[in-house]
Design an enzyme around this catalytic site. Structure first.
Site, PDB file in Angstrom:
ATOM      1  CD  GLN B 237      -3.037  -0.983   2.282  1.00 56.30           C
ATOM      2  OE1 GLN B 237      -3.250  -2.000   2.927  1.00 56.30           O
ATOM      3  NE2 GLN B 237      -3.637   0.161   2.559  1.00 56.30           N
ATOM      4  NE  ARG B 384     -13.724   0.854   3.614  1.00 58.71           N
ATOM      5  CZ  ARG B 384     -14.234   0.271   2.548  1.00 58.71           C
ATOM      6  NH1 ARG B 384     -14.233  -1.034   2.427  1.00 58.71           N
ATOM      7  NH2 ARG B 384     -14.749   0.997   1.580  1.00 58.71           N
ATOM      8  CB  CYS B 385      -9.361   2.673  10.646  1.00 62.11           C
ATOM      9  SG  CYS B 385      -8.753   3.464  12.111  1.00 62.11           S
ATOM     10  CD  GLU B 760      -9.250   4.799   5.916  1.00 64.02           C
ATOM     11  OE1 GLU B 760      -9.089   5.796   6.636  1.00 64.02           O
ATOM     12  OE2 GLU B 760      -8.337   4.068   5.548  1.00 64.02           O
TER      13      GLU B 760
END
Lengths: 164, 806
Positions: B237, B384-385, B760
């Site tokens: 990522q 996802r944060c 997110e």
């Protein structure tokens, strides 16, 4: 370990190769034949990323040996585009309705939807949700996948009617 | 050029720019199985690597015997810590300032830890080799409870840190203690809590879970001995950060390392960190001189790379009798597992947990986080944060409900009277953030009206009456959430990872015929960057999005950036894209003025062209300008039309949303049915509504899983109980609810196009929403709080413990 000849029809063409008896169909497809549309997501039959069509049924190719496929007729996502290379109806509807994001589950999803719509050409939303439940998606929340499958059914049915 | 008859609206629509639900360009490949994910890569002579993993959660490694494995046909090498030690690679730095064993160095600290790396001609031979490695272990006492880990007599987990009283984030007060991190004013908060009319208190656990992208982590490392160049394709990522870290720990010069992130099958934070598999593959490629592929199995993935959450949050919230919140205190016991391998900005070892005052105007607050080692897998990643924002939002949204119970108030009204008002922005929070913009009351009112809140409450009351009268066994729960996120890390002055400032970048090259290529420092994992970033450029410089290629993920070609996670792509790289485009537009303006023989200031930008002010019939299209940039010698202007922007954002962005869930719960089975889920998101300027909606559906579904059943669980021996999809709940299309999406638009004042990021938000907002619905159903029977996940058994247990089974 001795290898065994494996031969089957893949997307309309005869393919052959050698496989150890323990080799899984998904590995034979991806690594021996170089067909990388079907993916590996869990290796326990839960996620459906490896879904291919074998003799008219959706199967999870991570849970079949390559040798079990001998003599069968297999269709993968690579075989679902139109002959001229444009997207097939289901592929187009997945794009139209944003039924994919990372794309990893997509080949399995589309291959499963292709079979589902032959089994149930005019499904309800509930039938789509039940019929697609063997394929996991982590990105879309399924809402647009369901929409895409229902839209595919409508398109395919309209095309069939027009042809009749 | 003579298309001036085209109406401006048509010219604008033809660009497919901002606000257009443009179909994704990625999908043509993906729907045909023509993606290129890391496991699709096949190189000549490529080998396969696989790990021997520890069956114990805590044990000494007495010996590793490779002989039998090396005799297995196809096995070329078996690496152990002893082999890596001369290279200094038996340990590696984590992104959190700790260090982690690449391969077990004398002991193991969690079940599934990497002990040896087997390299073989194919995956089957590698698996045979793994089975043949003989490891002798000596079991040690196991600690899986973070509170027990801090007892004076708790076993020492990290012997390598014994006697070290200073860690990467300050003092360590116990052998299993990692750090203490504070924000806010402790004394003032204590004073308020001491004098408050009402204080509500609760321990809230956000359980351990896992991002579980459908594609696991993996890489292919290839050292070319002739050129001395190392290429690594992988599920990264943050490819540039990986290149720099790889250079620093391997000693290979950075220009001799090329990192490529091909298509990534979902990331969700799982693919930010650096894992032993990457290091071992690189070493194995150097040792064997052949490319080496390592791809996790699902079990490897769930057991060893990147768990998320596992925060024990003790909250105290103070208020007046009529519900005005006066103070908030939070203490967190953070279970980091065997190594501190979370991926937070350096100065934030507990991420942005200090956004835990949420959407509310809370005058004083104090947060304290203690990081603790246990015998569990390392991680603590931002699933996802944006770095612990999910934990913060869950905490405050549960505390609000707990306070509402204590006050006997409606939780929607309690939220309303405590929201930060629109006129208070930019708002300085008690825990140190400056919220950029928001209009919470507008969003809240719109949401309550959309779901028919009052009617729902009336229906719920009727159902309760029917339940008490024995007419039904199903209760209704109404789950409310108003969350505020903090995303877009971030300003370089306070955000870095391993010293790398968290700016991001975009380079745009306009081709002579008026099409373009743009490259960014980020990397899509399904977010559709190739589609949306082209839309930003289209609107900024008037080239159709369809004429713009977008590339990411190859460190040899893309400008340096910190990657995609924490909803930072749109806030940071999206801003860089707009700024690079504006540089091009500025140059285009000069070229246009030259071609039109007027002064620079006498032309103005108009959708896809520059026109002479007051004479719109005299213009040059961007296509004409692009060609001129390459074929005319313009005095004082360099040829070409390219620009690059490295964007350091002045602040984070603060997306927010109002979510409402209506859930039916069967008291006798603990089963639930989500009747409706309404999600209103305000992510500022909306680039592609179709993609935003898709992000909301997906994030809310992940939240549904987390709240209603998904967990990473261990038994007391440290055995991982949820390592396959048989036990780790991932919802199918059958369970997943239907979502209704909605929005308001409050642009970010500091972002070039006002966008805030949305990826997110739905995970952050939906978890408390689902959880609050469960709690709300049982509120009339005295339930205050019960820990997630709310699977069938636990919900049944709530009902049972409340005496609802007679």
């Amino acid at each position: 370990m001795d290898k065994i000849p494996v031969t089957f029809t893949l997307n309309g063409e005869t393919v052959e190769g050698l496989a150890e008896p323990r080799m899984l169909l998904i590995h034979f497809l991806r690594e021996t034949l170089g067909v990388t549309g079907p993916h590996i997501g869990c290796e326990t039959s839960h996620c459906g990323a490896c879904t291919v069509d074998m003799d008219g049924r959706s199967v999870k190719s991570c849970t079949l040996f390559a040798v079990q496929a001998s003599g069968s007729e297999i269709v993968t996502v690579e075989g679902l585009a139109n002959p001229d290379g444009t997207l097939g109806v289901i592929q187009e509807m997945f794009r139209e309705h944003h039924g994919l994001q990372c794309g990893f589950c997509t080949p399995g999803m589309i291959t499963r939807a292709w079979r589902l719509l032959q089994e149930t050409p005019n499904p309800s939303e509930e039938q789509v949700r039940f019929g697609m439940a063997g394929n996991l998606c982590r990105c879309t929340g399924y809402q647009n996948i369901v929409k895409a499958v229902l839209a595919s059914a409508a398109e395919l049915n309209a095309a069939k009617e027009a042809a009749e | 050029m003579k298309d001036d008859a085209t109406a401006p609206a048509d010219r604008s629509a033809g660009l497919k720019g901002l606000g257009c639900s443009r179909k994704r360009v990625e999908d043509v490949r993906f729907t045909q199985g023509r993606g290129n994910y890391v496991d699709d890569i096949k190189l000549k002579g490529m080998l396969s690597g696989d790990f021997v993993r520890s069956p114990y959660a805590h044990a000494r490694v007495v010996s590793v015997d490779k002989d039998a494995a090396l005799a297995v046909p196809g096995v070329l090498a078996v690496l152990t810590a002893q082999d890596l030690e001369p290279l200094g690679l038996h340990w590696m730095p984590t992104l959190a300032g700790d260090r982690q064993m690449v391969l077990a160095d004398g002991k193991v600290l969690f079940q599934g830890q990497e002990v040896a790396f087997v390299v073989a001609t194919d995956r089957y031979a590698a698996a045979d080799g793994v089975a043949a490695v003989e490891v002798e272990y000596e079991e040690l006492p196991v600690v899986t409870d973070p509170f027990r880990a801090l007892d004076p007599d708790a076993p020492v987990l990290r012997e390598d840190l014994e006697g070290k009283t200073e860690g990467a984030h300050g003092a360590r007060r116990h052998h299993n203690h990692i750090f203490t991190w504070e924000a806010g004013d402790r004394e003032a908060t204590e004073a308020v809590l001491g004098e408050a009319e009402v204080v509500a208190e609760e321990m809230i656990h956000y359980h351990r879970t896992h991002p579980m992208p459908l594609e696991t982590c993996g890489c292919v490392a290839s050292m070319d001995k002739v050129t001395g160049k190392l290429t690594v394709w992988g599920t990264f990522q943050a490819p540039h950060a990986v290149r720099t870290v790889a250079s620093l720990i391997s000693g290979i010069a950075e220009h001799n390392i090329r990192i490529v992130s091909p298509d990534i099958g979902g990331g969700f934070g799982n693919k930010v960190g650096v894992y032993p598999g990457y290091v071992c593959s690189i070493v194995a490629s150097i040792v064997t001189g052949r490319p080496v592929k390592w791809v996790e199995s699902r079990m490897d993935n769930l057991m060893s790379t990147a768990f998320a959450r596992d925060y024990w949050m003790k909250g105290r919230i103070a208020a007046t009798k009529d519900g005005k919140i006066t103070g908030l205190r939070c203490h967190v016991t953070a279970d980091h597992g065997g190594f501190d391998a979370c991926a937070d900005p350096t100065k934030f070892p507990a991420g942005f947990m200090n956004i835990c005052t949420g959407s509310y105007d809370i005058p004083v607050a104090y947060l304290e986080v203690d990081g603790v080692y246990t015998n569990k897998a390392p991680g603590g990643v931002a699933y996802r944060c944006s770095f612990r924002v999910t934990e913060a939002a869950y905490f405050i949204e549960r505390m609000i409900e707990v306070l509402a119970i204590k006050l006997g108030m409606d939780a929607a009204e309690l939220r309303r009277i405590n929201f930060i008002r629109a006129d208070q922005f930019p708002y300085q929070s008690a825990l140190g953030w400056e919220y950029d913009s928001g209009d919470y009351h507008r969003a809240w009112d719109k949401a309550l009206e959309a779901v028919g809140y009052d009617a729902l409450r009336a229906e719920q009351a009727q159902r309760l009456e029917d339940f008490r009268a024995g007419k039904t066994r199903k209760l209704i729960g109404i789950g409310l959430t108003h969350f505020t996120e903090i995303v877009g890390a971030g300003p370089v002055k306070n955000c870095d990872i391993l010293g790398l400032g968290m700016f991001d970048s975009c380079e745009i090259r306009i081709h002579p015929t008026g099409s373009a290529i743009a490259r960014l420092g980020t990397i899509s994992q399904g977010q559709g960057h190739a589609t949306t970033f082209a839309q930003i450029i289209a609107s900024e410089i008037g080239i159709p999005a369809d004429d713009i290629t977008l590339e990411e993920g190859d460190t040899d070609t893309a400008p340096y950036g910190l990657g995609t996670y924490g909803s930072r792509s749109t806030p940071v790289a999206g801003a860089a894209t707009a700024m690079a485009a504006r540089k091009i537009r500025a140059k285009a303006q000069m070229i246009a003025a030259y071609l039109l023989e007027v002064h620079d200031d006498d032309v103005e930008f108009d959708i896809d062209r520059f026109a002479v002010k007051g004479a719109p019939e005299r213009f040059k299209t961007m296509k004409e300008i692009a060609f001129a940039a390459y074929n005319q010698a313009i005095p004082g202007i360099e040829p070409g039309l390219e620009a690059v922007s490295y964007y350091d954002p002045p602040n984070m962005t603060y997306p927010f949303g109002a979510y409402i869930c209506v859930m039916e719960i069967d008291v006798d089975t603990g089963d639930h049915d989500i009747r409706s889920f309404y999600a209103l998101d305000d992510c500022g300027t909306r680039i592609n509504p179709m993609i935003i909606e898709g992000q909301v559906h997906g994030g809310a579904t992940e939240g549904y899983a987390i709240a209603m059943g998904q967990e990473i669980a261990y038994d007391a021996m440290g055995n991982h109980k949820t390592a396959t999809l048989m036990d780790f709940f991932v919802p199918t299309s059958w369970e997943t609810p239907h979502y209704t999406t909605d929005f308001t638009v409050t642009p970010s004042p500091h972002h070039p196009i006002g966008a805030k990021g949305v990826g997110e938000s739905p995970n952050v907002g939906s978890v408390p929403c689902f959880s609050n619905a469960v709690h709300d159903a049982f509120r009339p029977f005295g339930l205050v709080h019960s820990h997630m996940p709310h699977d069938q058994w636990r919900v049944w247990k709530i009902a049972h413990d409340l005496g609802l089974h007679g």
